[in-house]
Structures are given as C-alpha cells and as structure tokens.
Design an enzyme around this catalytic site. Structure first.
Site, mmCIF file in Angstrom:
data_model
loop_
_atom_site.group_PDB
_atom_site.id
_atom_site.type_symbol
_atom_site.label_atom_id
_atom_site.label_comp_id
_atom_site.label_asym_id
_atom_site.label_seq_id
_atom_site.Cartn_x
_atom_site.Cartn_y
_atom_site.Cartn_z
ATOM 1 N N TYR A 1 2.029 -7.783 -15.632
ATOM 2 C CA TYR A 1 0.886 -8.249 -14.795
ATOM 3 C C TYR A 1 -0.190 -7.897 -15.544
ATOM 4 C CZ TYR A 1 3.977 -7.719 -10.452
ATOM 5 O OH TYR A 1 4.920 -7.881 -9.655
ATOM 6 N N HIS B 1 1.725 -8.451 -1.560
ATOM 7 C CA HIS B 1 0.739 -7.712 -1.665
ATOM 8 C C HIS B 1 -0.688 -8.406 -2.164
ATOM 9 C CE1 HIS B 1 4.152 -4.371 -2.621
ATOM 10 N NE2 HIS B 1 3.732 -4.690 -1.651
HETATM 11 C C1 LIG Z 1 0.591 -1.970 -7.857
HETATM 12 C C2 LIG Z 1 0.247 -0.518 -8.574
HETATM 13 C C3 LIG Z 1 1.097 0.539 -7.990
HETATM 14 N N1 LIG Z 1 0.880 1.698 -8.557
HETATM 15 C C4 LIG Z 1 1.920 2.843 -8.248
HETATM 16 C C5 LIG Z 1 2.255 2.823 -6.536
HETATM 17 C C6 LIG Z 1 3.578 3.348 -6.305
HETATM 18 O O1 LIG Z 1 3.518 5.041 -6.334
HETATM 19 C C7 LIG Z 1 4.296 2.640 -7.292
HETATM 20 C C8 LIG Z 1 5.014 1.694 -7.091
HETATM 21 O O2 LIG Z 1 4.146 0.698 -6.305
HETATM 22 P P1 LIG Z 1 4.566 -0.381 -5.407
HETATM 23 O O3 LIG Z 1 5.577 -0.222 -4.646
HETATM 24 O O4 LIG Z 1 3.249 -1.355 -4.629
HETATM 25 O O5 LIG Z 1 4.896 -1.587 -6.576
HETATM 26 P P2 LIG Z 1 5.343 -3.174 -6.390
HETATM 27 O O6 LIG Z 1 6.046 -3.326 -5.356
HETATM 28 O O7 LIG Z 1 5.982 -3.670 -7.518
HETATM 29 O O8 LIG Z 1 3.784 -3.958 -6.104
HETATM 30 C C9 LIG Z 1 3.453 -4.914 -7.070
HETATM 31 O O9 LIG Z 1 4.173 -5.960 -6.757
HETATM 32 C C10 LIG Z 1 3.536 -7.077 -5.936
HETATM 33 C C11 LIG Z 1 4.379 -8.225 -6.106
HETATM 34 C C12 LIG Z 1 2.041 -7.298 -6.614
HETATM 35 O O10 LIG Z 1 1.963 -8.342 -6.631
HETATM 36 C C13 LIG Z 1 1.344 -6.188 -7.168
HETATM 37 O O11 LIG Z 1 0.758 -6.330 -8.326
HETATM 38 C C14 LIG Z 1 1.852 -5.010 -6.981
HETATM 39 O O12 LIG Z 1 1.560 -4.660 -5.637
HETATM 40 O O13 LIG Z 1 3.144 2.350 -8.545
HETATM 41 C C15 LIG Z 1 0.125 1.929 -9.546
HETATM 42 O O14 LIG Z 1 -0.045 2.973 -10.053
HETATM 43 N N2 LIG Z 1 -0.567 1.081 -9.852
HETATM 44 C C16 LIG Z 1 -0.419 -0.232 -9.477
HETATM 45 O O15 LIG Z 1 -1.262 -1.100 -10.099
#
Ligand SMILES: Cc1cn([C@H]2C[C@H](O)[C@@H](COP(=O)(O)OP(=O)(O)O[C@H]3O[C@H](C)C(=O)[C@H](O)[C@H]3O)O2)c(=O)[nH]c1=O
Length: 187
Positions: free
Chosen positions: A135, A65
């Site tokens: 993070y 991401h």
């Molecule tokens: C990143 C983020 C997500 N969200 C919400 C959006 C979704 O409803 C839920 C899970 O999000 P996501 O599936 O994108 O989470 P990860 O897959 O852990 O994403 C992270 O993992 C990769 C490795 C990264 O480097 C980023 O920091 C970040 O994108 O949290 C938020 O509310 N705030 C945030 O800052």
C-alpha cells in the site's frame, strides 16, 4: 514511456493501475509508484507511508477501513503475491454514488492494483492462501482518525465471493451504519 495501464472504474476517481512488467530472461522489473504518472490521477503529494501486508488464509477479509479528514488519504493498493477481490465504498457526502461499492479482482500475475481517492473505505477478500499487498498512502497512519464499516453492512450488501474464513475482532465489531449516516468530508 508509461509504465502503467490506467483505466477508469465506475466510481469517480477510482482507477485500475496495471503495472507494466518489463521482462527478460531473468524475470521482470515493474514500477510500483510514479509521481508524474499518478499526478494525472490526482495524486499530487509525496508518498507518506508504504505498508506491506501478508494474509495467510484464503477467504480472509480485511477492512472496510478509512481515515477521517484531515488524515483522509489516497491509497495505491498493489497485489504482489496471489489474488484478491478488492472493494471500495464511496463515502463522499457529496458524491452521486454515495454508499455505492465496487469490487475488482487484483492479482500479482497481471501486476494489477487499484488507486483509491480520499473519501473511500477499502477492504479486500483473499482468493488464495499467502497473499501479499503493498500500500502506498498519501497520508500517515493516524489511529485516532481511523474508522471502519462492517463488512456485512446491510446498506451495502457486498457480495463477498467466498465464505469469510478470517476477519479481525475489530473489523467484526464495527457497528451498522446509522440511518442518517451522511458520509465523510473528502479532505
Ligand atoms: C493501517 C496501519 C495499521 N498499523 C497497525 C495497527 C495494528 O496494530 C496493526 C494491524 O492493523 P490493521 O488490523 O488495521 O491492519 P489491516 O486490517 O490490514 O488494515 C489495512 O487494511 C485495510 C484493507 C486498508 O485499506 C488499510 O490500509 C489498513 O487499514 O498495524 C500501523 O502501524 N500502520 C498502519 O498504517
């Protein structure tokens, strides 16, 4: 007194940040973020957001991401429980290492983290169950500016250390990079 051992990694601007564990008979204290020390690594603004993720299953991949300018961000990824293989991909259009990736093992045992400049995609694979990451972000989450690269992108050919056990539908759905893909602006 420095609370981190900061070392340069092969992609310009990416640093390994090992937290000094100040231990005694009770346990330890470690500093997660320090504005003065991380200013030397190019982090000049406030911490805009701090996220905590828990990932239950060994072999899970989250990522790759990034956020587009003007919401591009620096990240300090700290492993608080377990260990991961952390991956950054250089998306900076003007970089001599454009589309090169680098992987580094981070663990809670050695207090290791990764400082990731703007213009990089980030992802990781868990190397054990029950991993927790913290993070620090230099920019707030902006869903409309968020984007991703497929973890199996053929132009990257990332050597994930384990078979992928879990990956979100969203991450699996990222399309292959266009042959003309030219990267992102840094800020
Ligand atoms: C990143 C983020 C997500 N969200 C919400 C959006 C979704 O409803 C839920 C899970 O999000 P996501 O599936 O994108 O989470 P990860 O897959 O852990 O994403 C992270 O993992 C990769 C490795 C990264 O480097 C980023 O920091 C970040 O994108 O949290 C938020 O509310 N705030 C945030 O800052």
């Amino acid at each position: 007194m420095s609370r981190f051992n900061i070392t340069d990694l092969p992609l310009e601007g990416v640093k390994k940040v090992e937290r000094q564990l100040l231990g005694d008979e009770r346990g330890f204290l470690s500093r997660i973020f320090c504005a003065s020390e991380l200013a030397t690594c190019g982090w000049h603004g406030p911490v805009a957001q701090i996220n905590h993720t828990f990932t239950a299953k060994k072999g899970t991949v989250r990522g790759l991401h990034f956020q587009h300018a003007p919401f591009s961000e620096m990240k300090l990824v700290s492993c608080l429980k377990g260990h991961i293989w952390d991956v950054v991909v250089d998306l900076r259009a003007d970089s001599p290492t454009f589309l090169q990736w680098y992987g580094e093992t981070l663990s809670s045992e050695d207090g290791s983290g990764l400082l990731i400049p703007e213009g990089f995609a980030h992802g990781f694979q868990t190397l054990c169950d029950d991993v927790e990451l913290l993070y620090c972000h230099s920019a707030a989450y902006e869903p409309n500016a968020e984007a991703g690269i497929n973890i199996f992108e053929p132009r990257l050919a990332i050597n994930w250390p384990l078979p992928v056990s879990e990956c979100s539908a969203r991450d699996q759905a990222f399309p292959p990079l266009d042959v003309e893909y030219s990267g992102v602006a840094r800020k």
